[in-house]
Design a protein around this motif. Sequence first.
Motif, PDB file in Angstrom:
ATOM      1  N   GLY A 399       2.950  -8.257   0.297  1.00  0.00           N
ATOM      2  CA  GLY A 399       3.572  -9.442  -0.277  1.00  0.00           C
ATOM      3  C   GLY A 399       2.730 -10.673  -0.032  1.00  0.00           C
ATOM      4  O   GLY A 399       2.330 -10.951   1.106  1.00  0.00           O
ATOM      5  N   ALA A 400       2.444 -11.442  -1.107  1.00  0.00           N
ATOM      6  CA  ALA A 400       1.596 -12.620  -0.963  1.00  0.00           C
ATOM      7  C   ALA A 400       2.278 -13.717  -0.165  1.00  0.00           C
ATOM      8  O   ALA A 400       1.607 -14.520   0.489  1.00  0.00           O
ATOM      9  CB  ALA A 400       1.208 -13.141  -2.352  1.00  0.00           C
ATOM     10  N   ALA A 401       3.605 -13.763  -0.199  1.00  0.00           N
ATOM     11  CA  ALA A 401       4.318 -14.857   0.460  1.00  0.00           C
ATOM     12  C   ALA A 401       4.592 -14.579   1.930  1.00  0.00           C
ATOM     13  O   ALA A 401       4.352 -15.435   2.797  1.00  0.00           O
ATOM     14  CB  ALA A 401       5.629 -15.130  -0.273  1.00  0.00           C
ATOM     15  N   ASP A 402       5.092 -13.365   2.253  1.00  0.00           N
ATOM     16  CA  ASP A 402       5.519 -13.107   3.627  1.00  0.00           C
ATOM     17  C   ASP A 402       4.642 -12.096   4.362  1.00  0.00           C
ATOM     18  O   ASP A 402       4.860 -11.838   5.546  1.00  0.00           O
ATOM     19  CB  ASP A 402       6.970 -12.615   3.640  1.00  0.00           C
ATOM     20  CG  ASP A 402       7.172 -11.355   2.795  1.00  0.00           C
ATOM     21  OD1 ASP A 402       6.179 -10.813   2.291  1.00  0.00           O
ATOM     22  OD2 ASP A 402       8.328 -10.929   2.646  1.00  0.00           O
ATOM     23  N   GLY A 403       3.686 -11.487   3.684  1.00  0.00           N
ATOM     24  CA  GLY A 403       2.795 -10.542   4.348  1.00  0.00           C
ATOM     25  C   GLY A 403       3.399  -9.182   4.617  1.00  0.00           C
ATOM     26  O   GLY A 403       2.737  -8.312   5.177  1.00  0.00           O
ATOM     27  N   SER A 404       4.663  -8.958   4.217  1.00  0.00           N
ATOM     28  CA  SER A 404       5.256  -7.640   4.397  1.00  0.00           C
ATOM     29  C   SER A 404       4.579  -6.645   3.462  1.00  0.00           C
ATOM     30  O   SER A 404       4.030  -7.031   2.420  1.00  0.00           O
ATOM     31  CB  SER A 404       6.761  -7.691   4.117  1.00  0.00           C
ATOM     32  OG  SER A 404       7.000  -8.071   2.777  1.00  0.00           O
ATOM     33  N   ALA A 405       4.604  -5.364   3.813  1.00  0.00           N
ATOM     34  CA  ALA A 405       3.862  -4.367   3.040  1.00  0.00           C
ATOM     35  C   ALA A 405       4.639  -3.073   2.943  1.00  0.00           C
ATOM     36  O   ALA A 405       5.495  -2.770   3.785  1.00  0.00           O
ATOM     37  CB  ALA A 405       2.489  -4.117   3.673  1.00  0.00           C
ATOM     38  N   VAL A 406       4.322  -2.311   1.917  1.00  0.00           N
ATOM     39  CA  VAL A 406       4.882  -0.976   1.737  1.00  0.00           C
ATOM     40  C   VAL A 406       3.725  -0.057   1.351  1.00  0.00           C
ATOM     41  O   VAL A 406       2.882  -0.426   0.516  1.00  0.00           O
ATOM     42  CB  VAL A 406       5.992  -0.970   0.655  1.00  0.00           C
ATOM     43  CG1 VAL A 406       5.466  -1.406  -0.690  1.00  0.00           C
ATOM     44  CG2 VAL A 406       6.636   0.401   0.559  1.00  0.00           C
ATOM     45  N   PRO A 407       3.609   1.125   1.965  1.00  0.00           N
ATOM     46  CA  PRO A 407       2.496   2.023   1.617  1.00  0.00           C
ATOM     47  C   PRO A 407       2.675   2.620   0.227  1.00  0.00           C
ATOM     48  O   PRO A 407       3.794   2.866  -0.218  1.00  0.00           O
ATOM     49  CB  PRO A 407       2.558   3.096   2.700  1.00  0.00           C
ATOM     50  CG  PRO A 407       3.989   3.102   3.149  1.00  0.00           C
ATOM     51  CD  PRO A 407       4.468   1.682   3.039  1.00  0.00           C
ATOM     52  N   ILE A 408       1.581   2.857  -0.460  1.00  0.00           N
ATOM     53  CA  ILE A 408       1.615   3.554  -1.737  1.00  0.00           C
ATOM     54  C   ILE A 408       1.727   5.046  -1.468  1.00  0.00           C
ATOM     55  O   ILE A 408       1.039   5.592  -0.606  1.00  0.00           O
ATOM     56  CB  ILE A 408       0.371   3.232  -2.574  1.00  0.00           C
ATOM     57  CG1 ILE A 408       0.414   1.755  -2.997  1.00  0.00           C
ATOM     58  CG2 ILE A 408       0.261   4.134  -3.796  1.00  0.00           C
ATOM     59  CD1 ILE A 408      -0.770   1.306  -3.824  1.00  0.00           C
TER      60      ILE A 408
END
Length: 464
Positions: A399-408
């Motif tokens: 996420g560009a705003a909060d830096g949270s991520a999810v793996p593909i």
Amino acid sequence: MVLSHEGEAWRSAGQAARWTTERVLDLAPDEQSRAAGRALGSEDAWSGAGRGGPGVAWGVCADGGAGPHHTAVDTNIPYYRCSCSHEEAPCRHVLGLLILLGSEAPVLEGPPEPPPWAARWFADRRRPAVTGTTSEPAAAGEPAGRAAARRADRRAERITGGAQELEQRLIDLLRGGLAAADRPDYALWEETAARMVDAQAPGLAGRVRDLGSVPASGPGWPARLLEQCALLHLLDSAWLGRDRLPGPLAATVRTRVGLTVPAEGPAVRDRWLVLAQYDVPDGRIVTRRVWLHGRQSGRTALLLSYGAPGRAPAQALPVGAVIDAEVTPHPGGGRLRAELGQRFGEPVVTAAPPPGGTTADAVAAYGHALRDDPWLDAWPVTLCDVIPAPSGDGWQLVGAADGSAVPIAPSALSRPGLWKLVALSGGHPLTVFGECGHRGFDPLAAWCPEGSDDPEVSAAVALA
């Protein structure tokens, strides 16, 4: 009106349902007939075939060395007849001809007038339909609905017996230890799956077969096998106690064990954005999955269609287009699956992406959906302002705003769509639609970053 077992009518509200491969195979009296009918839904198996009008067809089936068999159907009455001597009704030849009829196969584009043998049969079609002999005829004067209810009760009893047997086999497996499941000669899975097919529970059979691939899935397989066994036990227990479940969850359980639940309820008219479309091979049948998003209702709907052997599914919608149409949802947890109804006008291509959220929102949505369907592998979500970035041996969406991520998801790493996604982003945030589940996020479509001046990249890009 659609055809039921033993030539009885299944009536549906409003317009008659189209003869999809799925609807045809639902008529099969057992799994063996289902598989054989699917195989005979190929043009190569038929000769002298033709179509005399909507819902009327005939043909001669070679059926290997067992033929030829003369077969005729009229779905308007309904009526079917075959020269074979099989006791099950409808027989595999009727099922194969109905699949050809539903797929509008070119082999049916013969002379519009039936041959003499078919003409004689159609002259008698107001009489009770037969195929060889009927194994379990309805009692004299018994209404069609009551006979159908008897068959449904008998199938439920068979599934219950299969679920009880599966429970005992899972108990024996856990008592003996999971280590034996890694042996090359371990035959429990196929044997148990065959017993579930006999019990007319194809959903249970498919899950049992999936267990057989877990020991070869790499390090940590015992934990994954235990998880899958627990989910299978949960499904067994839910079926055995389905009378005590809430209505939507009970419908989900029926679907998961392999019973087809028809669409019901009022149709929803909306301007539906086509989010994604992709095909999944299922033996010789191809399943097409189409995701829609309602612009006004905010609903997400899944359309399923099936292609006969050698033919792609007939239903095709361009990704990124908007269609004004009605859809009718199926019951069950989430109510995602739907049937496409009447369409109004032609599709219109749009550059506007669907609304979405963060990666944290996506994970929370999947977790919420699991409450209604604990056997759900993934949930459709749209991610806004995310950037594809490498992560170890794989990739993730950040996420560009909060830096949270999810793996593909690993299944998406080998597809060309991943590199389309990376190229489209160019390091900038974009909107991505896909399926979020316990294996990660599977990207299916993407929209370019806002403010792009290139009209050729302003619409959706299919990634599946």
